[in-house]
Design an enzyme around this catalytic site. Structure first.
Site, PDB file in Angstrom:
ATOM      1  N   SER A  93       0.844  -1.198   0.000  1.00  0.00           N
ATOM      2  CA  SER A  93       0.000   0.000   0.000  1.00  0.00           C
ATOM      3  C   SER A  93       0.875   1.241   0.000  1.00  0.00           C
ATOM      4  O   SER A  93       2.083   1.172   0.218  1.00  0.00           O
ATOM      5  CB  SER A  93      -0.893   0.014   1.244  1.00  0.00           C
ATOM      6  OG  SER A  93      -0.110   0.317   2.377  1.00  0.00           O
ATOM      7  N   LYS A  94       0.219   2.366  -0.245  1.00  0.00           N
ATOM      8  CA  LYS A  94       0.946   3.630  -0.256  1.00  0.00           C
ATOM      9  C   LYS A  94       1.574   3.893   1.117  1.00  0.00           C
ATOM     10  O   LYS A  94       2.646   4.459   1.217  1.00  0.00           O
ATOM     11  CB  LYS A  94      -0.011   4.758  -0.631  1.00  0.00           C
ATOM     12  CG  LYS A  94       0.646   6.120  -0.645  1.00  0.00           C
ATOM     13  CD  LYS A  94      -0.112   7.088  -1.478  1.00  0.00           C
ATOM     14  CE  LYS A  94       0.033   8.531  -0.992  1.00  0.00           C
ATOM     15  NZ  LYS A  94       1.232   8.853  -0.248  1.00  0.00           N
ATOM     16  N   ARG A  95       0.876   3.428   2.154  1.00  0.00           N
ATOM     17  CA  ARG A  95       1.408   3.641   3.506  1.00  0.00           C
ATOM     18  C   ARG A  95       2.750   2.930   3.718  1.00  0.00           C
ATOM     19  O   ARG A  95       3.591   3.418   4.461  1.00  0.00           O
ATOM     20  CB  ARG A  95       0.388   3.208   4.562  1.00  0.00           C
ATOM     21  CG  ARG A  95      -0.167   4.422   5.316  1.00  0.00           C
ATOM     22  CD  ARG A  95      -1.221   4.024   6.312  1.00  0.00           C
ATOM     23  NE  ARG A  95      -2.399   3.497   5.633  1.00  0.00           N
ATOM     24  CZ  ARG A  95      -3.101   2.452   6.077  1.00  0.00           C
ATOM     25  NH1 ARG A  95      -2.736   1.818   7.170  1.00  0.00           N
ATOM     26  NH2 ARG A  95      -4.173   2.059   5.427  1.00  0.00           N
ATOM     27  N   GLY A 120       5.022   2.632   1.504  1.00  0.00           N
ATOM     28  CA  GLY A 120       5.991   3.531   0.894  1.00  0.00           C
ATOM     29  C   GLY A 120       6.331   4.690   1.820  1.00  0.00           C
ATOM     30  O   GLY A 120       7.501   5.029   2.003  1.00  0.00           O
ATOM     31  N   ASP A 121       5.298   5.269   2.425  1.00  0.00           N
ATOM     32  CA  ASP A 121       5.517   6.401   3.333  1.00  0.00           C
ATOM     33  C   ASP A 121       6.330   5.953   4.549  1.00  0.00           C
ATOM     34  O   ASP A 121       7.220   6.651   5.020  1.00  0.00           O
ATOM     35  CB  ASP A 121       4.167   6.980   3.795  1.00  0.00           C
ATOM     36  CG  ASP A 121       3.391   7.579   2.624  1.00  0.00           C
ATOM     37  OD1 ASP A 121       4.025   7.859   1.581  1.00  0.00           O
ATOM     38  OD2 ASP A 121       2.162   7.764   2.748  1.00  0.00           O
TER      39      ASP A 121
END
Ligand code: GLU
Length: 505
Positions: free
Chosen positions: A262-264, A266-267
């Protein structure tokens, strides 16, 4: 088996930035199309107007331009099977919805969201299907007149697919093999909504794949649950003979291996999940992109190609042409692929390693200039050649290389303590005299002369070189000493030694 020309499509919905998993799906379609001498279509699936995000379509096109993934036809690419934007194909879909209605394979339903909600509360695990459709307000339970009157009155309705229970659907998937399911578990999916006069994803997707003569549907695993319904739709239309082959790609998993990427993630771990930087028009949020983070498109392509596919050899570094030759859809794995973002960094490093210094220098030159340095291209190329193999990103070059262009103002304390000995100042001043006497200041010109002097004085080579390095660099890093002095030239080298002696004493 057909000898038809291979035609595949990448069909994103313009709902935001393109996720890296979507990039991989497009890449696999591209590799497959090129290898088979086929064609790749770019279709925009925008029938869900609520989820439309302005700028998303342009973003997706720009991403593929950057990556070198080329389409043969579709939105912005032309072609004779358009329009390729589904919102512009309303009239086409209407005909096909009509065809299913007339054949009794679909029916009209008037149930309002409130009525559906009430049914859900009344019946446990309610599903609109063969068991329940007789209890609902639709063209199967109402007279033709009633239905016509409601429509004439402007009442909104949907068209539902009439799924017959007691059958088995076979999805023959190139990656997953044969997947069989019973029609009893499927619901009567909505195919069309009068409210916006648009079909849903399922109908539009099948009609378009048919009309655009798609031969293979290569897409993410998240679409596998829809595949049985799609097979039934092909049958209902009488297109079973030309139904595309399916290939559902494995999921991209979190770097730790559990759960969907998920994008999270990556963050949390500091890597992009989008090809390009994305400015969300609604929230204003800016998300990082591979391009802006300094990845080479070739490196990203190479990295993604191996996430879920393997060539069956030890080879890891591939050009696009090599990938096209080696790609084999049947070698895609069923199991999810761990998104090892560090491997992505490694591929970028490999790319820099395998690139000529001239190419990397072109990207480094503006950085040098931005730091206020007036260097010639020749100098930048020289420095790049010496240092590029040590970095993963071009942006890492400047901190490593600034000493080539800027004389040290300070000397690293730790290094001084360790490397600057009692007699260093005196030895360095002798070195100044030795260097001053050398006419040929190339590496080959300096090295034997300096070595001979060190030997004749019985100095320890390490001591001399460490002090020399401290004088020129200001700390203990950098390439070979004579590489540095040859680059700086005699005058600058001597100047830096004298300055260091003055400061360090
Ligand atoms: N519009 C779907 C998507 O956004 C396409 C799925 C498919 O390829 O059938 O991924």
């Amino acid at each position: 088996m057909s000898e038809k020309k291979v035609r595949v499509r990448f069909a994103p919905s313009p709902t935001g930035a393109l996720h890296i998993g979507g990039v991989r799906t497009a890449l696999y379609n591209y590799l497959f199309a090129r290898q088979q001498g086929g064609e790749l279509i770019f279709r925009i699936e925008d029938t869900d107007s609520n989820r439309f995000v302005p700028g998303a379509e342009e973003y997706i096109i720009e991403s593929f331009r950057w990556l070198g993934i080329k389409f043969d036809e579709g939105v912005s690419f032309g072609g004779d099977k358009g329009p390729y934007r589904q919102s512009e194909r309303r009239e086409i879909y209407k005909q096909y919805v009509q065809q299913l209605l007339e054949a009794g394979k679909a029916y009209i339903a008037f149930d309002t969201p409130e009525e559906l909600e009430a049914k859900r509360n009344e019946i446990q695990n309610f599903q609109y299907d063969a068991r329940t459709r007789g209890l609902m307000r639709n063209s199967l339970t109402m007279s033709k007149k009633e239905v016509d009157d409601l429509i004439a009155d402007g009442k909104q309705y949907v068209v539902r697919f009439k799924i017959e229970p007691g059958e088995e659907v076979l999805v023959d998937d190139l990656i997953r093999g044969e997947v069989r399911i019973k029609t009893d578990i499927l619901d009567d999916k909505v195919l069309y909504k009068s409210a916006d006069e648009l079909p849903t994803y399922h109908l539009a997707n099948i009609v378009d794949d048919h009309l655009m003569e798609v031969t293979h549907v290569i897409r993410g695993e998240e679409w596998l649950p829809s595949a049985p319904l799609h097979v039934l739709l092909y049958r209902a239309f009488g297109w079973a003979d030309t139904m595309p082959r399916f290939a559902h790609l494995p999921l991209l998993l979190k770097p730790e291996g559990k759960g969907k990427l998920s994008k999270r993630d990556g963050d949390r771990l500091g890597f992009p999940v989008f090809p390009l930087e994305w400015h969300d028009p609604k929230s204003g949020e800016v998300s990082s992109g591979y391009r802006e983070s300094g990845y080479f498109p070739e490196a990203l392509v190479n990295f993604l190609a191996l996430l879920g596919w393997n060539p069956g050899t030890e080879q890891e570094v591939f050009t696009m042409d090599e990938l096209i030759k080696a790609f084999d859809i049947s070698r895609c794995s069923k199991a999810g692929a761990k998104f090892d973002y560090k491997k992505g960094i490694w591929f970028n490093h490999e790319y820099i390693l395998n690139s000529p210094a001239e190419k990397i220098a072109e990207l480094f030159a503006p950085i040098v200039a931005n730091n206020g340095i007036d260097a010639t291209m020749e100098q930048v190329i020289k420095v790049t050649a010496m240092m590029k193999d040590r970095v993963n990103f071009v942006s890492e070059l400047w901190p490593l290389c600034s000493f080539f262009f800027i004389a040290p103002e300070q000397y690293d304390e730790k290094t001084v303590k360790k490397r600057w000995k009692e007699n260093s100042a005196q030895v360095m001043m002798e070195l100044v005299d030795v260097l001053d006497g050398i006419d040929d200041f190339t590496i080959e010109g300096q090295e034997p002369v300096v070595m001979a002097w060190v030997q004749s004085k019985e100095y320890k080579l390490g001591d001399v070189m460490n002090a020399f390095r401290l004088c020129l660099v200001g700390e203990g890093k950098g390439p070979g000493m004579f590489d540095i002095s040859a680059f700086l030239g005699k005058q600058e080298t001597i100047k830096r030694i004298k300055k260091a002696v003055e400061v360090l004493g």
